[in-house]
Design an enzyme around this catalytic site. Structure first.
Site, PDB file in Angstrom:
ATOM      1  N   ARG A   1      -2.080  -6.246  -8.666  1.00 46.97           N
ATOM      2  CA  ARG A   1      -0.596  -7.160  -8.311  1.00 46.97           C
ATOM      3  C   ARG A   1      -0.686  -8.209  -9.702  1.00 46.97           C
ATOM      4  NH1 ARG A   1      -3.072  -7.773  -2.539  1.00 46.97           N
ATOM      5  NH2 ARG A   1      -4.751  -7.361  -3.870  1.00 46.97           N
TER       6      ARG A   1
ATOM      7  N   SER B   1      -2.725  -8.031   2.627  1.00 44.65           N
ATOM      8  CA  SER B   1      -3.015  -8.014   4.153  1.00 44.65           C
ATOM      9  C   SER B   1      -3.230  -9.357   4.479  1.00 44.65           C
ATOM     10  CB  SER B   1      -4.198  -6.921   4.186  1.00 44.65           C
ATOM     11  OG  SER B   1      -3.846  -5.577   3.780  1.00 44.65           O
TER      12      SER B   1
ATOM     13  N   HIS C   1       0.911  -1.222   0.001  1.00 44.45           N
ATOM     14  CA  HIS C   1       0.109  -0.003   0.065  1.00 44.45           C
ATOM     15  C   HIS C   1       0.987   1.206   0.018  1.00 44.45           C
ATOM     16  CE1 HIS C   1      -2.996  -2.656   2.101  1.00 44.45           C
ATOM     17  NE2 HIS C   1      -3.388  -2.518   1.204  1.00 44.45           N
TER      18      HIS C   1
ATOM     19  N   LYS D   1     -15.442  -7.823   3.849  1.00 41.69           N
ATOM     20  CA  LYS D   1     -14.819  -8.852   4.571  1.00 41.69           C
ATOM     21  C   LYS D   1     -14.523  -8.726   6.150  1.00 41.69           C
ATOM     22  CE  LYS D   1     -10.875  -7.074   1.804  1.00 41.69           C
ATOM     23  NZ  LYS D   1      -9.717  -7.376   0.982  1.00 41.69           N
TER      24      LYS D   1
HETATM   25  P1  ADP Z   1     -10.054  -4.050  -0.590  1.00 37.08           P
HETATM   26  O1  ADP Z   1     -10.290  -4.893   0.619  1.00 37.08           O
HETATM   27  O2  ADP Z   1     -10.704  -2.737  -1.027  1.00 37.08           O
HETATM   28  O3  ADP Z   1      -9.233  -4.671  -1.753  1.00 37.08           O
HETATM   29  P2  ADP Z   1      -7.003  -3.691   0.447  1.00 37.08           P
HETATM   30  O4  ADP Z   1      -6.617  -3.033   1.806  1.00 37.08           O
HETATM   31  O5  ADP Z   1      -6.618  -5.261   0.312  1.00 37.08           O
HETATM   32  O6  ADP Z   1      -8.622  -3.266   0.202  1.00 37.08           O
HETATM   33  O7  ADP Z   1      -6.208  -3.061  -0.934  1.00 37.08           O
HETATM   34  C1  ADP Z   1      -6.541  -1.645  -0.996  1.00 37.08           C
HETATM   35  C2  ADP Z   1      -6.097  -1.481  -2.719  1.00 37.08           C
HETATM   36  O8  ADP Z   1      -4.747  -1.680  -2.386  1.00 37.08           O
HETATM   37  C3  ADP Z   1      -6.509  -2.288  -3.794  1.00 37.08           C
HETATM   38  O9  ADP Z   1      -6.684  -1.765  -4.724  1.00 37.08           O
HETATM   39  C4  ADP Z   1      -5.491  -3.381  -3.542  1.00 37.08           C
HETATM   40  O10 ADP Z   1      -5.199  -4.030  -5.015  1.00 37.08           O
HETATM   41  C5  ADP Z   1      -4.096  -2.554  -3.609  1.00 37.08           C
HETATM   42  N1  ADP Z   1      -3.005  -3.453  -2.841  1.00 37.08           N
HETATM   43  C6  ADP Z   1      -3.288  -4.234  -1.584  1.00 37.08           C
HETATM   44  N2  ADP Z   1      -2.010  -4.614  -1.533  1.00 37.08           N
HETATM   45  C7  ADP Z   1      -1.103  -4.116  -2.479  1.00 37.08           C
HETATM   46  C8  ADP Z   1       0.309  -4.588  -3.020  1.00 37.08           C
HETATM   47  N3  ADP Z   1       0.933  -5.329  -2.402  1.00 37.08           N
HETATM   48  N4  ADP Z   1       0.720  -3.830  -4.041  1.00 37.08           N
HETATM   49  C9  ADP Z   1      -0.033  -2.897  -4.699  1.00 37.08           C
HETATM   50  N5  ADP Z   1      -1.482  -2.840  -4.441  1.00 37.08           N
HETATM   51  C10 ADP Z   1      -1.729  -3.409  -3.398  1.00 37.08           C
END
Ligand code: ADP
Length: 163
Positions: A91, A129, A18, A42
């Protein structure tokens, strides 16, 4: 008008993936608002307050970033912020199908808002995450994936849960 990007997500918890994306976005946009989902679909490990606090600490040194939270329809929140751009991370191919659906649905809901995708540094392409929480519960070192204070918080929370 200020060029603002809204970066929405669950951030349960924030990872270096992030943060990598946020840094890239600040090179392009004048303001990056990180919007934490109050009630994600989730199940979450951390409360909204904790997710916001960790993001604040992790982005304290990145200029022109703000942490906020939102509830309800994302396009409505983006409109209220008078922004035109939503930012998401891509990703693996596995992200693609869901993101494609979301982007087109959001475009249908509000054609004035564009979703922009960025790819993280390849070191973070496998990082999520969800994976971090699994690795933490198995006692792995998270040094390469999350800031130290996030690792500590994960360990505290998971130990508490195991008791
Ligand atoms: P969500 O539940 O909305 O997908 P996340 O917190 O999992 O929320 O992710 C928020 C955003 O950040 C999403 O667009 C996700 O694809 C992106 N993201 C999460 N981890 C990574 C990473 N390692 N590299 C790039 N983008 C990421």
């Amino acid at each position: 008008m200020k060029r603002t990007a809204i970066y929405p997500g669950t951030f349960d918890p924030v990872t270096y993936g992030h943060i990598d994306l946020i840094k890239r976005a600040t090179r392009i946009f004048e303001q990056v608002i990180i919007a934490v989902a109050m009630h994600p679909q989730k199940e979450v490990l951390f409360s909204l307050k904790e997710r916001v606090q960790m993001l604040k600490a992790a982005t304290a040194k990145i200029p022109r970033t703000n942490i906020e939270s939102f509830d309800g329809l994302l396009v409505n929140y983006v409109k209220r912020k008078k922004a035109r751009v939503m930012l998401r991370g891509l990703r693996m191919i596995s992200d693609f199908e869901y993101e494609f659906q979301m982007a087109l649905t959001n475009r249908r809901l509000n054609p004035e808002i564009e979703t922009i995708y960025m790819m993280p540094n390849e070191a973070y392409c496998y990082l999520s995450s969800k994976l971090i929480k699994e690795a933490a519960s198995l006692g792995a070192s998270l040094r390469d994936f999350v800031p130290g204070f996030v690792e500590q918080k994960l360990k505290q929370r998971l130990v508490k849960r195991a008791k």
